[in-house]
Design an enzyme around this catalytic site. Structure first.
Site, PDB file in Angstrom:
ATOM      1  N   TYR A  69      38.854  23.686 -15.520  1.00 43.59           N
ATOM      2  CA  TYR A  69      38.668  25.116 -15.747  1.00 43.59           C
ATOM      3  C   TYR A  69      38.453  25.841 -14.424  1.00 43.59           C
ATOM      4  CZ  TYR A  69      37.923  24.665 -20.817  1.00 43.59           C
ATOM      5  OH  TYR A  69      38.066  24.443 -22.155  1.00 43.59           O
ATOM      6  N   TYR A 110      39.620  16.591 -20.899  1.00 45.30           N
ATOM      7  CA  TYR A 110      38.684  16.456 -19.780  1.00 45.30           C
ATOM      8  C   TYR A 110      37.394  15.778 -20.226  1.00 45.30           C
ATOM      9  CZ  TYR A 110      36.723  20.856 -21.704  1.00 45.30           C
ATOM     10  OH  TYR A 110      36.204  21.816 -22.516  1.00 45.30           O
ATOM     11  N   ARG A 124      36.837  15.738 -24.112  1.00 45.55           N
ATOM     12  CA  ARG A 124      37.355  16.743 -25.024  1.00 45.55           C
ATOM     13  C   ARG A 124      38.847  16.515 -25.218  1.00 45.55           C
ATOM     14  NH1 ARG A 124      35.523  21.197 -26.503  1.00 45.55           N
ATOM     15  NH2 ARG A 124      36.292  20.298 -28.419  1.00 45.55           N
ATOM     16  N   HIS A 150      42.569  21.356 -25.857  1.00 47.98           N
ATOM     17  CA  HIS A 150      42.213  22.437 -26.787  1.00 47.98           C
ATOM     18  C   HIS A 150      42.319  23.780 -26.101  1.00 47.98           C
ATOM     19  CE1 HIS A 150      38.486  21.546 -24.627  1.00 47.98           C
ATOM     20  NE2 HIS A 150      38.178  22.825 -24.802  1.00 47.98           N
ATOM     21  N   HIS A 153      40.455  27.605 -26.484  1.00 50.45           N
ATOM     22  CA  HIS A 153      39.374  28.368 -27.126  1.00 50.45           C
ATOM     23  C   HIS A 153      39.920  29.718 -27.593  1.00 50.45           C
ATOM     24  CE1 HIS A 153      36.021  25.802 -25.563  1.00 50.45           C
ATOM     25  NE2 HIS A 153      36.889  25.554 -24.593  1.00 50.45           N
TER      26      HIS A 153
HETATM   27 FE    FE Z   1      36.853  23.718 -23.412  1.00 54.13          FE
END
Ligand code: FE
Lengths: 202, 250
Positions: free
Chosen positions: B116, B155, B165, B168, B170
């Site tokens: 991110y 990640y 995770r 995905h 959000h």
């Molecule tokens: Fe996330």
């Protein structure tokens, strides 16, 4: 056998996660140039009607630590008690007041909103609700957004008759009262533990 | 027309009660961050008032030309984000099956390596200089939204020793009333990481998890360019107001 109700089911909620700022306040986390200004950063425009106030507070977890990665959104009526919403059918709200604000908490879990004091809004069965601001909080570790309300300490009589506050056990009502000091209203949100804020299923 | 005789769920009607059993509980210790952030007292329930039946609206003027193109909206001129190119599209509907037009859908995600663009993010996968990870759309008159992006990477995250995770995206969605406010996550069909994820596992009902998994939609892929995934989002519906809730004789 029986007929189908033909109803869809609401999409399940998932946590906003620790990087919610990328999506909701991109400029705050350095993703600049995509959108000129984060949504909800300014609630009032010049010429807004009513009493200007600042709402300040912190969001704290069950250990009393700041929830420094949350996003707080608020939604409220204008000074005349009208919502700036297509679903408001009673009249037109102040065009210089958005009614909605969004703030990313800082390292201390603190949020701030420059807004106006809302007017009173009709409640169910002919009642009138005391002036209040609706809050919605999301963050890492919050599986479904938390709804609560802030009422005003200088509205004791209206608060006593408020149809929502009357549903809350008296000992917990103070968690929903913003403390007015001049033009500032202080309202801390405790997710858990001593003085846990009342949250609503609405 | 007397609204009490209308069988339409008008925009000012109250919402159907939320089915809390379909959502993850606040306290879900397998996802450790919930332990100190879950309220322990019962929620106080009441039927939506004007304060929850109304909600903010956003105009098309806030949406920039590249807001729904994550491949280009943060990239230097002439460059593009790295990764598997995909289109994500779907409709925002309510529980009555009606499209929800003109509502804001915001989305954010990691880059193709699972990283991110955020100051608190420390995963060793590199940033992509041409990928911001943020976009938004307003639904059209039929409730549709669409955007172009790269498929995010999986990640690792600090929960268990080796928790990851699944890939995905959000989503944050507004409805016509503040009670409909929803944040969720979209997963990708066929990802074996989905059932292993502690955040997915906060949802007890397998049918509810399935509702978060976008279907590969090859019919809407762009040949020689990108594949497509379809992800519909259902917001709470307003109930019909056949009879208002009034004491007899009034
Ligand atoms: Fe996330």
């Amino acid at each position: 056998m029986v007929q189908h109700l033909d109803r869809l089911r609401e999409t399940p909620s998932q946590t906003a996660g620790p990087y919610v700022h990328i999506g909701l306040t991109p400029n705050v986390c350095g993703i600049t140039g995509v959108t000129p200004e984060d949504l909800g950063a300014r609630m009032v425009a010049d010429g807004v009607r009513g009493e200007r106030i600042t709402i300040r507070g912190r969001v704290l977890d069950g250990a009393g630590r700041p929830v420094n990665d949350c996003i707080v959104e608020i939604w409220q009526a204008d000074a005349a008690g009208l919502y700036n919403s297509p679903a408001e059918h009673r009249g037109r709200a102040d065009p210089n007041f958005a009614g909605w604000g969004r703030c990313a908490a800082d390292e201390e879990g603190a949020f701030v909103f420059e807004t106006v004091k809302p007017g009173r809004v009709p409640g169910p069965n002919g009642t009138t609700m005391a002036p209040h601001v609706s809050f919605w909080i999301v963050a890492r570790g919050i599986n479904i957004g938390l709804h609560t309300r802030m009422y005003f300490s200088d509205e004791e009589a209206a608060n006593r008759d408020d149809p929502v506050l009357r549903r809350v056990v008296p000992a917990r009502v103070p968690t929903l009262i913003g403390r007015r000091e001049g033009d500032t209203v202080h309202f801390d949100i405790h997710l858990q533990g001593d003085g846990e804020t009342v949250f609503f299923d609405v | 027309m007397d609204k009490r005789l209308s069988n339409l769920a008008s925009e000012a009607a109250p919402f159907m009660a939320r089915d809390r059993g379909r959502h993850p509980p606040a306290y879900a210790p397998g996802y450790k961050s919930t332990i100190l952030r879950a309220p322990r007292e019962a929620l106080v329930s009441f039927e939506s008032t004007l304060s929850e039946k109304t909600g903010p609206a956003f105009g098309h003027n806030i949406i920039g030309a590249l807001d729904n193109d994550l491949i280009r909206n943060f990239a230097k001129p002439g460059e593009a984000a790295i990764g598997e190119r995909i289109i994500v599209h779907g409709r925002v509907l309510d529980e009555n099956g009606r499209p929800v037009p003109d509502v804001l859908v915001e989305y954010w995600q990691a880059n193709a390596g699972g990283r991110y663009r955020h100051k608190r993010e420390g995963y060793l996968a590199p940033l992509d200089p041409n990928f911001g990870g943020f976009g938004r759309s307003l639904t059209d008159s039929e409730g549709r939204y669409w955007f172009r992006t790269i498929r995010p990477g999986a990640y690792p995250w600090p929960n268990g020793v080796n928790d990851w995770r699944p890939a995905h995206i959000h989503f944050s969605v507004f409805g016509s009333g503040f009670a409909q406010r929803l944040i969720t996550q979209m997963y990708f069909e066929g990802d074996p990481m989905i059932p292993q994820c502690p955040i997915v596992r906060t949802i007890a009902d397998p049918a509810a998890v399935a509702q978060l998994v976008a279907a590969l939609d090859m019919a809407n892929a762009v040949p020689m360019d990108c594949r497509a995934y379809k992800f519909d989002i259902v917001l709470r519906g307003r109930r019909s107001t056949f009879f208002e809730n009034r004491p007899e004789g009034n």
